[in-house]
Design a protein around this motif. Sequence first.
Motif, mmCIF file in Angstrom:
data_model
loop_
_atom_site.group_PDB
_atom_site.id
_atom_site.type_symbol
_atom_site.label_atom_id
_atom_site.label_comp_id
_atom_site.label_asym_id
_atom_site.label_seq_id
_atom_site.Cartn_x
_atom_site.Cartn_y
_atom_site.Cartn_z
ATOM 1 N N MET A 1 21.115 1.284 4.585
ATOM 2 C CA MET A 1 22.127 0.450 3.961
ATOM 3 C C MET A 1 23.492 0.828 4.539
ATOM 4 S SD MET A 1 23.119 -0.089 -0.033
ATOM 5 C CE MET A 1 21.638 -0.987 -0.400
ATOM 6 N N ASN A 2 24.273 -0.144 4.868
ATOM 7 C CA ASN A 2 25.607 0.050 5.417
ATOM 8 C C ASN A 2 26.607 0.035 4.267
ATOM 9 O OD1 ASN A 2 27.714 0.267 7.207
ATOM 10 N ND2 ASN A 2 27.666 -1.865 7.815
ATOM 11 N N SER A 3 27.081 1.204 3.878
ATOM 12 C CA SER A 3 27.937 1.336 2.701
ATOM 13 C C SER A 3 29.316 1.861 3.094
ATOM 14 C CB SER A 3 27.271 2.311 1.719
ATOM 15 O OG SER A 3 28.021 2.410 0.549
ATOM 16 N N VAL A 4 30.322 1.490 2.314
ATOM 17 C CA VAL A 4 31.681 1.979 2.516
ATOM 18 C C VAL A 4 32.193 2.537 1.194
ATOM 19 C CG1 VAL A 4 32.806 -0.243 2.028
ATOM 20 C CG2 VAL A 4 33.960 1.434 3.485
ATOM 21 N N THR A 5 33.009 3.584 1.306
ATOM 22 C CA THR A 5 33.661 4.155 0.132
ATOM 23 C C THR A 5 35.146 3.847 0.210
ATOM 24 O OG1 THR A 5 32.059 5.959 -0.030
ATOM 25 C CG2 THR A 5 34.177 6.286 -1.119
ATOM 26 N N LEU A 6 35.661 3.197 -0.825
ATOM 27 C CA LEU A 6 37.098 2.989 -0.975
ATOM 28 C C LEU A 6 37.587 4.156 -1.812
ATOM 29 C CD1 LEU A 6 37.121 -0.804 -1.909
ATOM 30 C CD2 LEU A 6 37.156 0.240 0.365
ATOM 31 N N GLU A 7 38.558 4.881 -1.309
ATOM 32 C CA GLU A 7 38.979 6.095 -1.996
ATOM 33 C C GLU A 7 40.487 6.237 -2.031
ATOM 34 O OE1 GLU A 7 37.779 9.656 0.017
ATOM 35 O OE2 GLU A 7 38.832 9.113 1.834
ATOM 36 N N VAL A 8 40.923 7.047 -2.975
ATOM 37 C CA VAL A 8 42.314 7.476 -3.045
ATOM 38 C C VAL A 8 42.299 8.951 -2.666
ATOM 39 C CG1 VAL A 8 44.291 7.875 -4.552
ATOM 40 C CG2 VAL A 8 42.894 5.813 -4.832
ATOM 41 N N CYS A 9 43.020 9.296 -1.613
ATOM 42 C CA CYS A 9 43.038 10.704 -1.208
ATOM 43 C C CYS A 9 44.299 11.014 -0.409
ATOM 44 C CB CYS A 9 41.785 11.070 -0.432
ATOM 45 S SG CYS A 9 41.685 10.414 1.210
ATOM 46 N N SER A 10 44.526 12.289 -0.237
ATOM 47 C CA SER A 10 45.725 12.771 0.447
ATOM 48 C C SER A 10 45.567 12.680 1.961
ATOM 49 C CB SER A 10 45.980 14.229 0.062
ATOM 50 O OG SER A 10 44.937 15.039 0.581
ATOM 51 N N ARG A 11 46.673 12.733 2.650
ATOM 52 C CA ARG A 11 46.684 12.751 4.112
ATOM 53 C C ARG A 11 45.936 13.986 4.618
ATOM 54 N NH1 ARG A 11 46.581 9.708 8.133
ATOM 55 N NH2 ARG A 11 48.211 8.447 7.266
ATOM 56 N N GLU A 12 46.057 15.108 3.911
ATOM 57 C CA GLU A 12 45.382 16.338 4.319
ATOM 58 C C GLU A 12 43.867 16.166 4.307
ATOM 59 O OE1 GLU A 12 47.789 16.369 1.799
ATOM 60 O OE2 GLU A 12 49.379 16.981 3.182
ATOM 61 N N GLU A 25 30.345 16.216 12.886
ATOM 62 C CA GLU A 25 29.767 16.140 11.544
ATOM 63 C C GLU A 25 29.938 14.730 10.991
ATOM 64 O OE1 GLU A 25 30.731 17.962 7.163
ATOM 65 O OE2 GLU A 25 31.167 19.219 8.895
ATOM 66 N N PRO A 26 28.839 14.041 10.696
ATOM 67 C CA PRO A 26 28.953 12.674 10.158
ATOM 68 C C PRO A 26 29.738 12.654 8.853
ATOM 69 C CG PRO A 26 26.676 13.188 10.741
ATOM 70 C CD PRO A 26 27.450 14.466 10.828
ATOM 71 N N GLN A 27 30.610 11.677 8.714
ATOM 72 C CA GLN A 27 31.471 11.590 7.539
ATOM 73 C C GLN A 27 31.190 10.364 6.681
ATOM 74 O OE1 GLN A 27 33.780 14.155 6.811
ATOM 75 N NE2 GLN A 27 32.452 15.003 8.396
ATOM 76 N N GLY A 28 30.488 9.387 7.216
ATOM 77 C CA GLY A 28 30.276 8.151 6.479
ATOM 78 C C GLY A 28 31.424 7.184 6.720
ATOM 79 N N GLN A 29 31.394 6.068 6.025
ATOM 80 C CA GLN A 29 32.408 5.024 6.161
ATOM 81 C C GLN A 29 33.392 5.121 5.000
ATOM 82 O OE1 GLN A 29 32.485 2.628 8.589
ATOM 83 N NE2 GLN A 29 30.580 3.180 9.591
ATOM 84 N N PHE A 30 34.680 5.268 5.303
ATOM 85 C CA PHE A 30 35.710 5.379 4.277
ATOM 86 C C PHE A 30 36.873 4.460 4.611
ATOM 87 C CE2 PHE A 30 33.510 9.372 3.883
ATOM 88 C CZ PHE A 30 33.533 9.635 2.527
ATOM 89 N N ILE A 31 37.459 3.888 3.577
ATOM 90 C CA ILE A 31 38.752 3.223 3.674
ATOM 91 C C ILE A 31 39.601 3.886 2.610
ATOM 92 C CG2 ILE A 31 40.038 1.061 3.472
ATOM 93 C CD1 ILE A 31 37.438 -0.373 4.358
ATOM 94 N N SER A 32 40.673 4.530 3.052
ATOM 95 C CA SER A 32 41.453 5.382 2.153
ATOM 96 C C SER A 32 42.791 4.760 1.791
ATOM 97 C CB SER A 32 41.691 6.736 2.820
ATOM 98 O OG SER A 32 40.462 7.349 3.131
ATOM 99 N N PHE A 33 43.214 5.036 0.567
ATOM 100 C CA PHE A 33 44.494 4.584 0.046
ATOM 101 C C PHE A 33 45.271 5.795 -0.430
ATOM 102 C CE2 PHE A 33 41.643 1.042 -0.218
ATOM 103 C CZ PHE A 33 42.408 -0.039 0.147
ATOM 104 N N GLU A 34 46.579 5.724 -0.318
ATOM 105 C CA GLU A 34 47.449 6.839 -0.671
ATOM 106 C C GLU A 34 47.561 7.049 -2.181
ATOM 107 O OE1 GLU A 34 52.072 7.854 0.207
ATOM 108 O OE2 GLU A 34 50.921 6.876 1.797
ATOM 109 N N SER A 35 47.401 5.971 -2.954
ATOM 110 C CA SER A 35 47.555 6.085 -4.406
ATOM 111 C C SER A 35 46.692 5.017 -5.090
ATOM 112 C CB SER A 35 49.017 5.873 -4.811
ATOM 113 O OG SER A 35 49.397 4.527 -4.562
ATOM 114 N N PRO A 36 46.358 5.251 -6.370
ATOM 115 C CA PRO A 36 45.634 4.213 -7.101
ATOM 116 C C PRO A 36 46.436 2.907 -7.172
ATOM 117 C CG PRO A 36 45.556 6.270 -8.318
ATOM 118 C CD PRO A 36 46.507 6.460 -7.169
#
Length: 113
Positions: A1-12, A25-36
């Motif tokens: 299954m091709n899945s993506v995680t939408l997340e809120v996380c820091s630049r670090e 190291e595989p990390q998966g698919q992520f789309i990150s946002f700076e804040s909720p």
Amino acid sequence: MNSVTLEVCSRERINDRFLRAFEGEPQGQFISFESPELLFKVISGKRWDLLKVMTGAGPLTIREAARRMHRDVKAVHGDVHALLNAGLLQKTEKGRIVFPYDSVHVDFMLQAA
């Protein structure tokens, strides 16, 4: 299954994931946002509905997405371009739009100030 995680996380955290991926190291698919707030601004209720319609649907025209949502084409057009600019949707060579994932996981934590 091709899945993506939408997340809120820091630049670090994003940088750390990048470095681990660079080391193989595989990390998966992520789309990150700076804040909720930014996540909710980009993915409003109607845009979330658009993502639901497009998840696993393959490439669609904007007109077809609007038809499936029972919405005005012009309104969907604006939402599509906002999601394209955020990197959530992609455009095919034939000009169709696609959300290239079969599932979405949203991950963020609300903590006391």
